[in-house]
Design an enzyme around this catalytic site. Structure first.
Site, PDB file in Angstrom:
ATOM      1  N   ASP A 111      41.175  30.880  42.389  1.00 14.80           N
ATOM      2  CA  ASP A 111      40.555  31.536  41.234  1.00 14.80           C
ATOM      3  C   ASP A 111      39.201  30.912  40.932  1.00 14.80           C
ATOM      4  O   ASP A 111      38.795  30.779  39.776  1.00 14.80           O
ATOM      5  CB  ASP A 111      41.446  31.507  39.980  1.00 14.80           C
ATOM      6  CG  ASP A 111      41.169  32.680  39.034  1.00 14.80           C
ATOM      7  OD1 ASP A 111      40.238  33.460  39.307  1.00 14.80           O
ATOM      8  OD2 ASP A 111      41.862  32.811  38.016  1.00 14.80           O
ATOM      9  N   PHE A 121      34.160  36.036  28.082  1.00 19.62           N
ATOM     10  CA  PHE A 121      35.383  35.225  28.041  1.00 19.62           C
ATOM     11  C   PHE A 121      35.289  33.906  28.778  1.00 19.62           C
ATOM     12  O   PHE A 121      36.262  33.182  28.854  1.00 19.62           O
ATOM     13  CB  PHE A 121      36.654  35.999  28.416  1.00 19.62           C
ATOM     14  CG  PHE A 121      36.563  36.952  29.550  1.00 19.62           C
ATOM     15  CD1 PHE A 121      36.223  38.272  29.304  1.00 19.62           C
ATOM     16  CD2 PHE A 121      36.882  36.559  30.837  1.00 19.62           C
ATOM     17  CE1 PHE A 121      36.179  39.174  30.349  1.00 19.62           C
ATOM     18  CE2 PHE A 121      36.844  37.463  31.875  1.00 19.62           C
ATOM     19  CZ  PHE A 121      36.486  38.775  31.630  1.00 19.62           C
ATOM     20  N   HIS A 165      43.636  42.500  38.932  1.00 14.48           N
ATOM     21  CA  HIS A 165      43.133  41.262  38.298  1.00 14.48           C
ATOM     22  C   HIS A 165      43.032  41.461  36.785  1.00 14.48           C
ATOM     23  O   HIS A 165      42.748  42.557  36.316  1.00 14.48           O
ATOM     24  CB  HIS A 165      41.755  40.925  38.885  1.00 14.48           C
ATOM     25  CG  HIS A 165      41.221  39.612  38.403  1.00 14.48           C
ATOM     26  ND1 HIS A 165      40.488  39.483  37.243  1.00 14.48           N
ATOM     27  CD2 HIS A 165      41.336  38.377  38.928  1.00 14.48           C
ATOM     28  CE1 HIS A 165      40.174  38.197  37.078  1.00 14.48           C
ATOM     29  NE2 HIS A 165      40.672  37.507  38.084  1.00 14.48           N
ATOM     30  N   GLU A 198      41.728  35.039  45.560  1.00 20.14           N
ATOM     31  CA  GLU A 198      41.271  35.474  44.234  1.00 20.14           C
ATOM     32  C   GLU A 198      40.035  34.653  43.922  1.00 20.14           C
ATOM     33  O   GLU A 198      40.041  33.782  43.042  1.00 20.14           O
ATOM     34  CB  GLU A 198      42.342  35.314  43.147  1.00 20.14           C
ATOM     35  CG  GLU A 198      41.887  36.043  41.862  1.00 20.14           C
ATOM     36  CD  GLU A 198      42.771  35.843  40.651  1.00 20.14           C
ATOM     37  OE1 GLU A 198      44.006  35.954  40.777  1.00 20.14           O
ATOM     38  OE2 GLU A 198      42.196  35.566  39.572  1.00 20.14           O
ATOM     39  N   HIS A 220      36.022  34.679  43.160  1.00 24.16           N
ATOM     40  CA  HIS A 220      35.097  35.659  42.608  1.00 24.16           C
ATOM     41  C   HIS A 220      33.641  35.401  42.941  1.00 24.16           C
ATOM     42  O   HIS A 220      33.198  34.260  43.003  1.00 24.16           O
ATOM     43  CB  HIS A 220      35.262  35.714  41.092  1.00 24.16           C
ATOM     44  CG  HIS A 220      36.682  35.958  40.677  1.00 24.16           C
ATOM     45  ND1 HIS A 220      37.356  37.100  41.011  1.00 24.16           N
ATOM     46  CD2 HIS A 220      37.578  35.192  39.988  1.00 24.16           C
ATOM     47  CE1 HIS A 220      38.594  37.047  40.530  1.00 24.16           C
ATOM     48  NE2 HIS A 220      38.753  35.899  39.918  1.00 24.16           N
TER      49      HIS A 220
END
Ligand code: GRE
Ligand code: ZN
Length: 329
Positions: A286, A23, A165, A8, A10
């Site tokens: 992440d 966010f 996600h 995960e 990005h």
């Protein structure tokens, strides 16, 4: 632990970068996030080396393509993000794989792009950032609805996973968060959105139609493992319009796989292991929203698992699941 595998993690292209800022923007860390999420070559590889991460499957940032209202634009941007990931993989084939970004605004276009990414570019599956908007700001399309069955047929036939996600709920549909914007994003709202989407899928009958589908969710299961018993227990009293043939918990155990992304908590990890079992658990970080260091410092040391289990969750489960045989050499 050396040789960890994560997925995960990005990346962004200029066209998708801005819509994450909403966010991640008040953290004071935006400049760092921006630098890190755009880089796929230098700092990212250095941090992987430093933290014992051998291989990362990259994915586009959230909400990314799902936040684009114009379908043709979404198709174009998804292709561009995917091409950028494919190029990063070509530059570093032993370090990176990729999950496709998909223009879910059009189920057929999403199927087509997934086919291209898997068959032509060698991608390992898709990562989609929650519901998709389409045409108007005030829209939220969830993929359990009948219009997406042909898309799921493609995913099932390609035999690749779909990573669901989080994204943030849109303003006009989130009055419950009024006055508490902090609550709407990663501290809580992300998991609310993603868990509801996952549960809708379980209740839709899509896993009866396509029983081989595998959906990854991160953050140690977006709160679902903790509540799985209660969901099934209370559904004895509330089954209206539930379209699954089997109890919901069975779909969760058969069709969902979990990662540790962004949730480095021993008690939550213990709960997941007990509820879903070690074979359905995979390490992930992440990045860049979590540092690789925080993720790896926790995972390398947690006493919730034995050394053998650390190796399985950190590496061999992923090698077996994604057929990463080349990493064994
Ligand atoms: C995430 O991927 O989990 C994430 C974002 C943006 C901000 C915070 C965050 O995509 O945790
Ligand atoms: Zn993430």
């Amino acid at each position: 632990m050396k040789g960890k595998i994560v997925f995960e993690e990005h990346m962004a292209i200029q066209e998708t970068l801005g819509n994450t800022k909403a966010f991640a923007g008040d953290s004071g860390k935006w400049e760092e996030f921006e630098r890190q999420i755009l880089d796929m070559d230098s700092e990212r590889i250095e941090l992987m080396d430093k933290n014992g991460i051998e291989f990362a499957i990259l994915s586009n940032n959230a909400p990314g393509v799902q936040g684009i209202l114009d379908t043709n634009e979404a198709i174009k941007v998804a292709r561009k993000a995917n091409d950028a990931m494919a190029e990063a993989v070509i530059r570093n084939p032993k370090r990176y794989g990729a999950f496709a970004a998909l223009p879910m605004q059009d189920p057929d276009a999403a199927s087509e792009e997934l086919n291209r990414c898997v068959k032509d570019l060698g991608f390992y599956g898709a990562m989609v950032n929650g519901f998709t908007q389409k045409d108007v700001q005030d829209s939220a399309i969830y993929y359990d609805i009948p219009e997406y069955r042909s898309f799921w047929a493609t995913v099932s036939e390609l035999n690749v996973p779909f990573y669901l996600h989080p994204r943030m709920q849109i303003e006009s549909r989130a009055p419950i968060y009024d006055g508490h914007p902090w609550l709407k994003s990663s501290p809580w709202g992300f998991a609310v959105e993603t868990s509801i989407h996952a549960l809708r899928m379980c209740g839709s009958g899509m896993f009866d139609d396509y029983p081989k589908l595998k959906i990854f969710i991160g953050h140690l299961g977006e709160h679902i493992p903790y509540d799985l018993w209660r969901i099934d227990a209370r559904m004895e009293f509330s089954r209206r319009a539930y379209r699954g043939k089997r109890p919901l918990g069975e779909y969760f155990l058969d069709n969902f796989l979990l990662t540790t992304s962004g949730n480095f908590s021993d008690p939550a990890f213990r709960c997941c292991l007990e509820v879903v079992g070690i074979d359905r658990m995979f390490f992930s970080a992440d990045y860049p929203f979590e540092t690789m260091e925080d993720a790896c410092d926790w995972f390398d040391a947690t006493q919730v698992i034995s050394e053998d289990e650390r190796l399985r969750i950190g590496r061999t489960n992923a090698i077996n699941y994604f057929n990463l045989e080349f990493l064994k050499k």
